[in-house]
Scaffold this active site. Structure first.
Site, PDB file in Angstrom:
ATOM      1  N   SER A 178       3.383  -1.899  10.341  1.00  0.00           N
ATOM      2  CA  SER A 178       4.834  -1.932  10.551  1.00  0.00           C
ATOM      3  C   SER A 178       5.490  -3.261  10.171  1.00  0.00           C
ATOM      4  O   SER A 178       6.458  -3.679  10.810  1.00  0.00           O
ATOM      5  CB  SER A 178       5.184  -1.548  12.002  1.00  0.00           C
ATOM      6  OG  SER A 178       4.794  -0.209  12.260  1.00  0.00           O
ATOM      7  N   ASN A 190       0.866  -1.176   0.000  1.00  0.00           N
ATOM      8  CA  ASN A 190       0.000   0.000   0.000  1.00  0.00           C
ATOM      9  C   ASN A 190       0.905   1.228   0.000  1.00  0.00           C
ATOM     10  O   ASN A 190       1.467   1.589   1.020  1.00  0.00           O
ATOM     11  CB  ASN A 190      -0.891  -0.050   1.254  1.00  0.00           C
ATOM     12  CG  ASN A 190      -1.704   1.212   1.449  1.00  0.00           C
ATOM     13  OD1 ASN A 190      -1.788   2.059   0.549  1.00  0.00           O
ATOM     14  ND2 ASN A 190      -2.313   1.348   2.620  1.00  0.00           N
ATOM     15  N   TRP A 191       1.032   1.841  -1.166  1.00  0.00           N
ATOM     16  CA  TRP A 191       1.976   2.958  -1.295  1.00  0.00           C
ATOM     17  C   TRP A 191       1.446   4.249  -0.660  1.00  0.00           C
ATOM     18  O   TRP A 191       2.174   5.224  -0.544  1.00  0.00           O
ATOM     19  CB  TRP A 191       2.311   3.203  -2.760  1.00  0.00           C
ATOM     20  CG  TRP A 191       3.019   2.062  -3.434  1.00  0.00           C
ATOM     21  CD1 TRP A 191       3.298   0.830  -2.896  1.00  0.00           C
ATOM     22  CD2 TRP A 191       3.538   2.037  -4.765  1.00  0.00           C
ATOM     23  NE1 TRP A 191       3.945   0.053  -3.820  1.00  0.00           N
ATOM     24  CE2 TRP A 191       4.109   0.756  -4.979  1.00  0.00           C
ATOM     25  CE3 TRP A 191       3.573   2.973  -5.807  1.00  0.00           C
ATOM     26  CZ2 TRP A 191       4.702   0.405  -6.180  1.00  0.00           C
ATOM     27  CZ3 TRP A 191       4.163   2.622  -7.010  1.00  0.00           C
ATOM     28  CH2 TRP A 191       4.729   1.345  -7.184  1.00  0.00           C
ATOM     29  N   LYS A 192       0.170   4.248  -0.338  1.00  0.00           N
ATOM     30  CA  LYS A 192      -0.476   5.439   0.249  1.00  0.00           C
ATOM     31  C   LYS A 192      -0.245   6.663  -0.645  1.00  0.00           C
ATOM     32  O   LYS A 192      -0.125   6.510  -1.853  1.00  0.00           O
ATOM     33  CB  LYS A 192       0.010   5.666   1.691  1.00  0.00           C
ATOM     34  CG  LYS A 192      -0.139   4.393   2.532  1.00  0.00           C
ATOM     35  CD  LYS A 192       0.009   4.622   4.004  1.00  0.00           C
ATOM     36  CE  LYS A 192      -0.142   3.294   4.735  1.00  0.00           C
ATOM     37  NZ  LYS A 192      -0.089   3.420   6.178  1.00  0.00           N
ATOM     38  N   GLU A 210      -6.849   4.932   7.854  1.00  0.00           N
ATOM     39  CA  GLU A 210      -6.583   6.340   7.538  1.00  0.00           C
ATOM     40  C   GLU A 210      -7.811   6.974   6.877  1.00  0.00           C
ATOM     41  O   GLU A 210      -8.077   8.163   7.041  1.00  0.00           O
ATOM     42  CB  GLU A 210      -5.327   6.448   6.653  1.00  0.00           C
ATOM     43  CG  GLU A 210      -4.071   6.221   7.486  1.00  0.00           C
ATOM     44  CD  GLU A 210      -2.909   5.608   6.733  1.00  0.00           C
ATOM     45  OE1 GLU A 210      -2.899   5.625   5.493  1.00  0.00           O
ATOM     46  OE2 GLU A 210      -1.991   5.083   7.405  1.00  0.00           O
ATOM     47  N   GLY A 244       2.424   2.468  10.706  1.00  0.00           N
ATOM     48  CA  GLY A 244       3.362   3.573  10.528  1.00  0.00           C
ATOM     49  C   GLY A 244       4.094   3.969  11.796  1.00  0.00           C
ATOM     50  O   GLY A 244       4.718   5.026  11.850  1.00  0.00           O
ATOM     51  N   HIS A 253      -9.607   1.418   4.955  1.00  0.00           N
ATOM     52  CA  HIS A 253      -8.327   1.591   5.648  1.00  0.00           C
ATOM     53  C   HIS A 253      -8.531   2.565   6.811  1.00  0.00           C
ATOM     54  O   HIS A 253      -9.287   3.528   6.703  1.00  0.00           O
ATOM     55  CB  HIS A 253      -7.272   2.115   4.671  1.00  0.00           C
ATOM     56  CG  HIS A 253      -5.887   2.063   5.248  1.00  0.00           C
ATOM     57  ND1 HIS A 253      -5.428   3.016   6.127  1.00  0.00           N
ATOM     58  CD2 HIS A 253      -4.900   1.159   5.099  1.00  0.00           C
ATOM     59  CE1 HIS A 253      -4.195   2.689   6.483  1.00  0.00           C
ATOM     60  NE2 HIS A 253      -3.856   1.570   5.880  1.00  0.00           N
ATOM     61  N   GLY A 274       2.858  -1.079   4.288  1.00  0.00           N
ATOM     62  CA  GLY A 274       2.873   0.337   3.930  1.00  0.00           C
ATOM     63  C   GLY A 274       4.283   0.814   3.646  1.00  0.00           C
ATOM     64  O   GLY A 274       4.835   0.594   2.563  1.00  0.00           O
ATOM     65  N   GLY A 275       4.908   1.438   4.638  1.00  0.00           N
ATOM     66  CA  GLY A 275       6.232   2.055   4.481  1.00  0.00           C
ATOM     67  C   GLY A 275       7.258   1.186   3.767  1.00  0.00           C
ATOM     68  O   GLY A 275       7.953   1.648   2.857  1.00  0.00           O
ATOM     69  N   GLU A 334      -5.430  -4.698  10.740  1.00  0.00           N
ATOM     70  CA  GLU A 334      -4.405  -3.666  10.926  1.00  0.00           C
ATOM     71  C   GLU A 334      -4.674  -2.892  12.212  1.00  0.00           C
ATOM     72  O   GLU A 334      -5.440  -1.921  12.206  1.00  0.00           O
ATOM     73  CB  GLU A 334      -4.431  -2.704   9.744  1.00  0.00           C
ATOM     74  CG  GLU A 334      -4.145  -3.354   8.416  1.00  0.00           C
ATOM     75  CD  GLU A 334      -3.516  -2.365   7.447  1.00  0.00           C
ATOM     76  OE1 GLU A 334      -2.430  -2.658   6.943  1.00  0.00           O
ATOM     77  OE2 GLU A 334      -4.096  -1.293   7.225  1.00  0.00           O
TER      78      GLU A 334
HETATM   79  P1  PGA Z   1       2.802   0.480   7.606  1.00  0.00           P
HETATM   80  O1  PGA Z   1       1.318   0.644   6.974  1.00  0.00           O
HETATM   81  O2  PGA Z   1       3.338  -0.823   7.059  1.00  0.00           O
HETATM   82  O3  PGA Z   1       3.561   1.668   7.136  1.00  0.00           O
HETATM   83  O4  PGA Z   1       2.631   0.424   9.078  1.00  0.00           O
HETATM   84  C1  PGA Z   1       0.478  -0.436   6.804  1.00  0.00           C
HETATM   85  C2  PGA Z   1      -0.845   0.003   6.241  1.00  0.00           C
HETATM   86  O5  PGA Z   1      -1.348   1.044   6.660  1.00  0.00           O
HETATM   87  O6  PGA Z   1      -1.427  -0.653   5.363  1.00  0.00           O
END
Ligand code: PGA
Length: 254
Positions: A210, A9-11, A96, A170, A94, A231-232, A164
């Site tokens: 994470s 997930n590149w966000k 976010e 993050g 998600h 994500g990251g 999640e």
């Molecule tokens: P993260 O994000 O790996 O940066 O914690 C995961 C996500 O939100 O899908």
């Protein structure tokens, strides 16, 4: 046997040219790993370009969001048919989106319906906040999110769930393998209740929060965990590759 899945997930990261660079850095090696589903979810504006780059490879494409109306005067939104034309998966609900864009279970539910209608495979995200976790309310919150997001929706092969925990996203503070395994087991139990034993056996449930190349093995060794939403670490070709490779190796020996 459920095929493990690693989704990046590149966000809201990468310009179109950065997206091209990232895909080019990992395409060849990713393509060679065949016992793991590998998915990249770039921002909307890069979907068409990335789609061309991965054509003919085993890498699959997903979007990060969707709107539930089919078309019309919804300035700035992206419809299900637009996405169905480009990709196979879509992340829905998600945390976010729930946190910054006020997405409720009702909206998530509409989005899942809209995605399924055009044969997009939803990756439904659920997870509790830190204070909910500390108050021992994880089970209650995750169950409520599942029930509201899936209310009235019949089981469809291809629906994917990602657990999640919000406190792990993050933050660099991942859940432990056992914690994630336990909650994912609970989600699977909910799927038995909502649908059937068969649906629960078939459904892939991922962990996200994470995940990186150091802790991947801890998650992938767990029996209930079918992969990761990353994500990251999905923004660094070598990290994403390492996560997919480790998953492949662990699953081969299981
Ligand atoms: P993260 O994000 O790996 O940066 O914690 C995961 C996500 O939100 O899908």
């Amino acid at each position: 046997m459920r095929v493990p899945m690693i989704a990046g997930n590149w966000k809201m990261n990468t310009t179109v040219s950065e997206a091209v660079e990232l895909v080019n850095e990992m395409r060849q090696e990713l393509d060679q790993i065949d016992n793991v589903d590998k998915i990249v979810c770039p921002p909307f504006i890069s979907l068409a370009t990335v789609r061309e780059l991965i054509k003919g490879s085993s890498i699959k494409l997903g979007a990060q969001n969707i709107y539930f109306e089919e078309k019309g005067a919804y300035t700035g939104e992206i419809s299900p048919p637009m996405l169905a034309d480009l990709c196979e998966f879509v992340i829905i609900g998600h945390s976010e989106r729930r946190q910054y864009f006020n997405e409720t279970g009702e909206i998530t539910n509409k989005k899942i319906r809209a995605a399924l209608k055009v044969n997009l495979k939803p990756i439904l995200c659920v997870g509790e906040k830190l204070e909910e976790n500390e108050a021992g309310r994880t089970e209650e919150i995750v169950t409520e999110q599942l029930k509201s997001s899936l209310a009235g929706i019949g089981y469809r092969n291809g629906l994917i769930i990602a657990y999640e925990p919000i406190w792990a996203i993050g933050t660099g503070k991942a859940a432990t393998g056992e914690q994630a395994n336990e909650t994912i087991g609970l989600i699977r139990y909910n799927i038995v209740e909502l649908y059937s034993k068969r649906a629960a056996q078939d459904m892939r449930i991922l962990y996200g929060g994470s995940v990186n190349d150091v802790n991947t093995a801890e998650f992938m060794k767990q029996p209930e965990i079918d992969g990761a939403l990353v994500g990251g670490a999905s923004l660094k070709a070598n990290q994403f590759l390492s996560i997919v490779k480790q998953t492949s190796e662990i699953r081969q020996t299981r």
